[in-house]
Every structure is written in C-alpha cells, then in structure tokens.
Design an enzyme around this catalytic site. Structure first.
Site, short mmCIF file in Angstrom:
data_model
loop_
_atom_site.label_atom_id
_atom_site.label_comp_id
_atom_site.label_asym_id
_atom_site.label_seq_id
_atom_site.Cartn_x
_atom_site.Cartn_y
_atom_site.Cartn_z
N SER A 39 0.80 -1.23 0.00
CA SER A 39 0.00 0.00 0.00
C SER A 39 0.83 1.28 0.00
O SER A 39 0.32 2.35 -0.29
CB SER A 39 -0.97 0.02 1.19
N LYS A 109 1.01 4.61 6.78
CA LYS A 109 0.28 5.47 5.83
C LYS A 109 0.86 6.88 5.87
O LYS A 109 1.61 7.25 6.76
CB LYS A 109 -1.21 5.53 6.19
#
Length: 190
Positions: A39, A109
């Site tokens: 990701s 993230k």
C-alpha cells in the site's frame, strides 16, 4: 558453590535488566519493524525494514501533511499502555523472523489531512482545502471513486497509502484519532 550460584544470579539479573531496557526503548522511543504489503509502494515496499520514532507521538499531538506514520487502524478501540507493549513484543523484527507474522491492524500510511482540513476528490486528484494536492511521491495515477466531502475532525488525521488503488486507509475506516498513531516513519534500514 555459593560463588557460582551468586554469579549465575548476577548474570540472570543483567540479562533481565537488558531485556526490560530493550522493551522500554521499543515501547516508547524507537522500534524496528517491517513493512507488510504494497500500500505504500512508490515510497516503501513490501518487506522493507524500517525504524519508527515512537518518542514524538508520545510527546506531541501535532502532525503535518505528508508525514508517514504507523497507525492502529482499530479506530473504535480504546488504546492502552498494554497495547504498546503487545505491539512491541508481537511486531518487531525479531518476533517477525521467528513467527513470520505481524498484526494486520497496524498500518503505515501518509497523512493527507489534519484537523479542520476539507478533503474532496476528483477522479484522479485529491483536493485539500480547495487546492489540488501536489503529490510527487505517487508513482502511478490514482483512481478515486469518492463523491463525499470529508472534514477532518478535531484530534484526528486523514491517512492514505501512496499506492492509492489498493490501499486500505481513511477512505475505508474514516479519520484516525491522534492517539491511534503508534509512531512516525524515521528511516529505512535495508
């Protein structure tokens, strides 16, 4: 015999003290860990070894756009000190080498929005506070299918992975409470 026993006890105490010191350093200062998944591709790849700074989240509640953080994605879970200790025991590089497993609710993230920010999306762009967000760290075109306007609540951040087309992030779980930030990405070590 007493001398040997005394020496053994001394070594056991030194080893126990060193273990406790390492646990405290990992829980509250810095921690080596490994990226799981793709990701964050473009910036961090699957299996990259990184060190996260845990001191800053323990002493500051201020975060900036673009910072890379490790979050506990269980946004409804009330975090406790024991969560930090469990995270350190189960999700460090040594434990991963032994078990081959890391908890899947800790995500790495990038912060896209901080409290009070207004976030909107076009088909391929993020609009932050009315302006197109310049994201030089993205290495592929993102596709968004979001029509809502998001206002980041007080005490929260909005996070997304750099590989937007496959990332599980705030678009799914919502804004993340600041207390769910486990650490900030510091350096890659491989």
């Amino acid at each position: 015999m007493k001398r040997v026993l005394k020496e053994v006890v001394s070594w056991v105490l030194y080893i126990a003290g060193a273990f406790v010191l390492v646990l405290v350093i990992n829980a509250f200062l810095i921690q080596p860990t490994q990226v799981q998944g793709s990701s964050m591709e473009g910036t961090l790849n699957d299996k990259d070894r990184i060190i996260i700074n845990k001191l800053t989240p323990n002493f500051t509640q201020s975060y900036e756009h673009g910072e890379i953080v490790v979050i506990d994605s269980r946004v409804g879970h009330e975090r406790k000190v024991t969560d930090e200790l469990i995270f350190n025991v189960r999700n460090n590089l040594i434990a991963y080498k032994i078990t081959g497993h890391q908890d899947d609710y800790y995500w790495i993230k990038r912060i896209i929005g901080v409290e009070g920010d207004v976030i909107e999306f076009t088909d391929t762009e993020v609009i932050l506070n009315g302006e197109v967000l310049e994201e030089s760290y993205l290495d592929r075109t993102a596709r968004y299918n979001i029509s809502e306007t998001i206002v980041v609540p007080e005490g929260h951040v909005f996070v997304m992975g750099d590989n937007r087309n496959i990332s599980e992030d705030s678009r799914r779980i919502g804004s993340v409470p600041i207390e769910n930030i486990v650490g900030k990405y510091w350096i890659k070590i491989n």
